[in-house]
Write a protein that holds these residues in place. Sequence first.
Motif, PDB file in Angstrom:
ATOM      1  N   ASP A  11       0.826  -1.208   0.000  1.00 41.40           N
ATOM      2  CA  ASP A  11       0.000   0.000   0.000  1.00 41.40           C
ATOM      3  C   ASP A  11       0.861   1.259   0.000  1.00 41.40           C
ATOM      4  OD1 ASP A  11      -2.286  -1.486  -0.036  1.00 41.40           O
ATOM      5  OD2 ASP A  11      -2.712  -1.279   2.112  1.00 41.40           O
ATOM      6  N   LEU A  12       1.930   1.241   0.798  1.00 45.22           N
ATOM      7  CA  LEU A  12       2.815   2.398   0.867  1.00 45.22           C
ATOM      8  C   LEU A  12       3.521   2.609  -0.465  1.00 45.22           C
ATOM      9  CD1 LEU A  12       4.259   4.669   2.340  1.00 45.22           C
ATOM     10  CD2 LEU A  12       5.882   2.975   3.234  1.00 45.22           C
ATOM     11  N   LEU A  13       4.010   1.530  -1.067  1.00 44.17           N
ATOM     12  CA  LEU A  13       4.688   1.642  -2.356  1.00 44.17           C
ATOM     13  C   LEU A  13       3.736   2.140  -3.437  1.00 44.17           C
ATOM     14  CD1 LEU A  13       6.890  -1.591  -2.372  1.00 44.17           C
ATOM     15  CD2 LEU A  13       7.660   0.778  -2.106  1.00 44.17           C
ATOM     16  N   ALA A  14       2.501   1.664  -3.404  1.00 42.77           N
ATOM     17  CA  ALA A  14       1.513   2.120  -4.384  1.00 42.77           C
ATOM     18  C   ALA A  14       1.226   3.607  -4.211  1.00 42.77           C
ATOM     19  CB  ALA A  14       0.223   1.305  -4.248  1.00 42.77           C
ATOM     20  N   PHE A  15       1.131   4.051  -2.970  1.00 40.65           N
ATOM     21  CA  PHE A  15       0.882   5.465  -2.688  1.00 40.65           C
ATOM     22  C   PHE A  15       2.037   6.328  -3.192  1.00 40.65           C
ATOM     23  CE2 PHE A  15       1.612   9.016   0.316  1.00 40.65           C
ATOM     24  CZ  PHE A  15       0.504   9.777   0.015  1.00 40.65           C
ATOM     25  N   LEU A  16       3.272   5.919  -2.876  1.00 40.79           N
ATOM     26  CA  LEU A  16       4.440   6.672  -3.321  1.00 40.79           C
ATOM     27  C   LEU A  16       4.548   6.667  -4.840  1.00 40.79           C
ATOM     28  CD1 LEU A  16       7.094   5.525  -0.682  1.00 40.79           C
ATOM     29  CD2 LEU A  16       6.032   7.784  -0.866  1.00 40.79           C
ATOM     30  N   LEU A  18       2.083   6.530  -6.976  1.00 45.05           N
ATOM     31  CA  LEU A  18       1.070   7.445  -7.508  1.00 45.05           C
ATOM     32  C   LEU A  18       1.532   8.895  -7.409  1.00 45.05           C
ATOM     33  CD1 LEU A  18      -1.768   8.038  -8.596  1.00 45.05           C
ATOM     34  CD2 LEU A  18      -2.599   7.996  -6.235  1.00 45.05           C
ATOM     35  N   VAL A  19       2.066   9.267  -6.252  1.00 46.77           N
ATOM     36  CA  VAL A  19       2.561  10.629  -6.063  1.00 46.77           C
ATOM     37  C   VAL A  19       3.711  10.911  -7.019  1.00 46.77           C
ATOM     38  CG1 VAL A  19       3.618  12.233  -4.430  1.00 46.77           C
ATOM     39  CG2 VAL A  19       1.831  10.661  -3.652  1.00 46.77           C
ATOM     40  N   LEU A  20       4.599   9.930  -7.160  1.00 39.81           N
ATOM     41  CA  LEU A  20       5.751  10.101  -8.039  1.00 39.81           C
ATOM     42  C   LEU A  20       5.331  10.212  -9.497  1.00 39.81           C
ATOM     43  CD1 LEU A  20       8.829  10.263  -7.999  1.00 39.81           C
ATOM     44  CD2 LEU A  20       8.891   7.790  -8.301  1.00 39.81           C
ATOM     45  N   PHE A  21       4.286   9.490  -9.877  1.00 41.67           N
ATOM     46  CA  PHE A  21       3.811   9.574 -11.260  1.00 41.67           C
ATOM     47  C   PHE A  21       3.283  10.970 -11.559  1.00 41.67           C
ATOM     48  CE2 PHE A  21       0.653   9.161 -14.634  1.00 41.67           C
ATOM     49  CZ  PHE A  21       1.388   8.489 -15.600  1.00 41.67           C
ATOM     50  N   VAL A  22       2.498  11.520 -10.655  1.00 43.76           N
ATOM     51  CA  VAL A  22       1.981  12.884 -10.833  1.00 43.76           C
ATOM     52  C   VAL A  22       3.146  13.868 -10.913  1.00 43.76           C
ATOM     53  CG1 VAL A  22       0.617  14.731  -9.790  1.00 43.76           C
ATOM     54  CG2 VAL A  22      -0.197  12.372  -9.694  1.00 43.76           C
ATOM     55  N   ALA A  23       4.115  13.707 -10.008  1.00 43.03           N
ATOM     56  CA  ALA A  23       5.276  14.608  -9.988  1.00 43.03           C
ATOM     57  C   ALA A  23       6.070  14.508 -11.282  1.00 43.03           C
ATOM     58  CB  ALA A  23       6.166  14.276  -8.798  1.00 43.03           C
ATOM     59  N   ILE A  37       6.118  18.558  -5.432  1.00 44.69           N
ATOM     60  CA  ILE A  37       4.985  17.663  -5.248  1.00 44.69           C
ATOM     61  C   ILE A  37       5.389  16.435  -4.427  1.00 44.69           C
ATOM     62  CG2 ILE A  37       3.364  16.140  -6.464  1.00 44.69           C
ATOM     63  CD1 ILE A  37       3.494  18.154  -8.807  1.00 44.69           C
ATOM     64  N   PHE A  38       6.506  15.818  -4.801  1.00 45.32           N
ATOM     65  CA  PHE A  38       6.875  14.541  -4.186  1.00 45.32           C
ATOM     66  C   PHE A  38       7.420  14.673  -2.765  1.00 45.32           C
ATOM     67  CE2 PHE A  38      10.020  11.142  -3.421  1.00 45.32           C
ATOM     68  CZ  PHE A  38       9.166  10.040  -3.463  1.00 45.32           C
ATOM     69  N   ILE A  39       8.357  15.603  -2.547  1.00 43.17           N
ATOM     70  CA  ILE A  39       9.061  15.657  -1.259  1.00 43.17           C
ATOM     71  C   ILE A  39       8.126  15.923  -0.075  1.00 43.17           C
ATOM     72  CG2 ILE A  39      10.805  16.879   0.090  1.00 43.17           C
ATOM     73  CD1 ILE A  39      11.965  14.946  -1.941  1.00 43.17           C
ATOM     74  N   PRO A  40       7.248  16.944  -0.123  1.00 46.59           N
ATOM     75  CA  PRO A  40       6.390  17.176   1.046  1.00 46.59           C
ATOM     76  C   PRO A  40       5.500  15.979   1.394  1.00 46.59           C
ATOM     77  CG  PRO A  40       6.332  19.067  -0.405  1.00 46.59           C
ATOM     78  CD  PRO A  40       7.018  17.977  -1.159  1.00 46.59           C
ATOM     79  N   VAL A  41       4.993  15.299   0.365  1.00 46.48           N
ATOM     80  CA  VAL A  41       4.119  14.153   0.619  1.00 46.48           C
ATOM     81  C   VAL A  41       4.929  12.949   1.087  1.00 46.48           C
ATOM     82  CG1 VAL A  41       2.449  12.563  -0.389  1.00 46.48           C
ATOM     83  CG2 VAL A  41       2.451  14.964  -1.080  1.00 46.48           C
ATOM     84  N   ALA A  42       6.038  12.671   0.412  1.00 44.39           N
ATOM     85  CA  ALA A  42       6.842  11.491   0.738  1.00 44.39           C
ATOM     86  C   ALA A  42       7.422  11.566   2.145  1.00 44.39           C
ATOM     87  CB  ALA A  42       7.964  11.318  -0.277  1.00 44.39           C
ATOM     88  N   ALA A  49      15.552  11.923   4.564  1.00 46.39           N
ATOM     89  CA  ALA A  49      16.800  11.655   3.849  1.00 46.39           C
ATOM     90  C   ALA A  49      16.587  10.598   2.762  1.00 46.39           C
ATOM     91  CB  ALA A  49      17.885  11.202   4.818  1.00 46.39           C
ATOM     92  N   THR A  50      15.778   9.592   3.055  1.00 38.78           N
ATOM     93  CA  THR A  50      15.488   8.545   2.080  1.00 38.78           C
ATOM     94  C   THR A  50      14.689   9.104   0.910  1.00 38.78           C
ATOM     95  OG1 THR A  50      15.470   6.864   3.820  1.00 38.78           O
ATOM     96  CG2 THR A  50      14.398   6.297   1.743  1.00 38.78           C
ATOM     97  N   ALA A  51      13.689   9.923   1.213  1.00 33.70           N
ATOM     98  CA  ALA A  51      12.884  10.529   0.159  1.00 33.70           C
ATOM     99  C   ALA A  51      13.734  11.426  -0.733  1.00 33.70           C
ATOM    100  CB  ALA A  51      11.739  11.330   0.772  1.00 33.70           C
ATOM    101  N   ALA A  52      14.566  12.253  -0.116  1.00 31.57           N
ATOM    102  CA  ALA A  52      15.389  13.197  -0.879  1.00 31.57           C
ATOM    103  C   ALA A  52      16.413  12.466  -1.746  1.00 31.57           C
ATOM    104  CB  ALA A  52      16.100  14.154   0.077  1.00 31.57           C
ATOM    105  N   ALA A  53      17.072  11.451  -1.179  1.00 33.81           N
ATOM    106  CA  ALA A  53      18.084  10.717  -1.932  1.00 33.81           C
ATOM    107  C   ALA A  53      17.460   9.942  -3.085  1.00 33.81           C
ATOM    108  CB  ALA A  53      18.840   9.767  -1.001  1.00 33.81           C
ATOM    109  N   THR A  54      16.307   9.332  -2.835  1.00 31.35           N
ATOM    110  CA  THR A  54      15.610   8.597  -3.898  1.00 31.35           C
ATOM    111  C   THR A  54      15.215   9.533  -5.029  1.00 31.35           C
ATOM    112  OG1 THR A  54      14.711   7.008  -2.301  1.00 31.35           O
ATOM    113  CG2 THR A  54      13.616   7.154  -4.445  1.00 31.35           C
ATOM    114  N   PHE A  55      14.636  10.677  -4.660  1.00 37.05           N
ATOM    115  CA  PHE A  55      14.188  11.613  -5.692  1.00 37.05           C
ATOM    116  C   PHE A  55      15.367  12.184  -6.475  1.00 37.05           C
ATOM    117  CE2 PHE A  55      13.163  15.837  -7.224  1.00 37.05           C
ATOM    118  CZ  PHE A  55      12.091  15.539  -8.048  1.00 37.05           C
TER     119      PHE A  55
END
Length: 253
Positions: A11-16, A18-23, A37-42, A49-55
């Motif tokens: 569920d978490l991966l699907a949510f991320l 979806l957000v990443l696709f929009v971004a 779009i992605f960083i504030p939600v993620a 740190a994980t969100a920022a490095a991944t993005f």
Amino acid sequence: MDEIFTSYTPDLLAFLALVLFVAGCVRGFAGFGAGMIFIPVATSVILPATAAATFLFIDSIVTLPLLIRAVRQCVWSTVLPAVFGAVIFVHLGAWLLANTDILVLRWTIFAIVTGLLLLLISGWRYQKQPNSAISFATGGVSGILGGISQVSAPPVVAMWLSSSSDPQTIRANLIVFFSLASVGTFFAYMLHGFFTIKVLHLLVVAVPVYALAIFTGTRGFKWANPSLYRKVAYGLIALAALTSMPALDELFR
């Protein structure tokens, strides 16, 4: 909350995703805005740190095809000074982040971004290409804001939107600017050990989703008129202002 930070459920991966696709669609269309779009939600569901490095990783790798095209369309005389300004002054932003009251900084960012948006909406236009000094100074402001909060796009977007450039050139300038300015951030993240096994796990899902989104957004740009492009850019700057506003932290973080 610790559990959601340490495990990636379907569920978490699907949510991320979806957000990443929009971004990614926004990034492919406008040339910027995905991080807003992605960083504030993620960061509300995984470690910042994980969100920022991944993005940073996926945005640097997946957008390379955009960069290859953009280098032929951008105006190097304004892009390079802006890049130098950003690379130099991002360190000042990081220092301010470490040594200044965060609440004061974030309200200052909100005021700057909102002011730039109002300037654009007013219809004011700088009828020439920005010279080297203006480009360097604007890139420096972007670097400072990026060092403080990762909200670095509005100053350079406002500079090029208010010029006489067409949307294709503006988009190319932004793609090249963010690609080159991110090099320093990439090395900094490596030095701080942000590229962890958790980032690798997310990349398995994130890379194909973001690549598809970039392709979709780029296709959309080919059919867009200049008026639509500017409206989307204004909306993204407004989003940056809202997501950086401390009063809305409970909504976005």
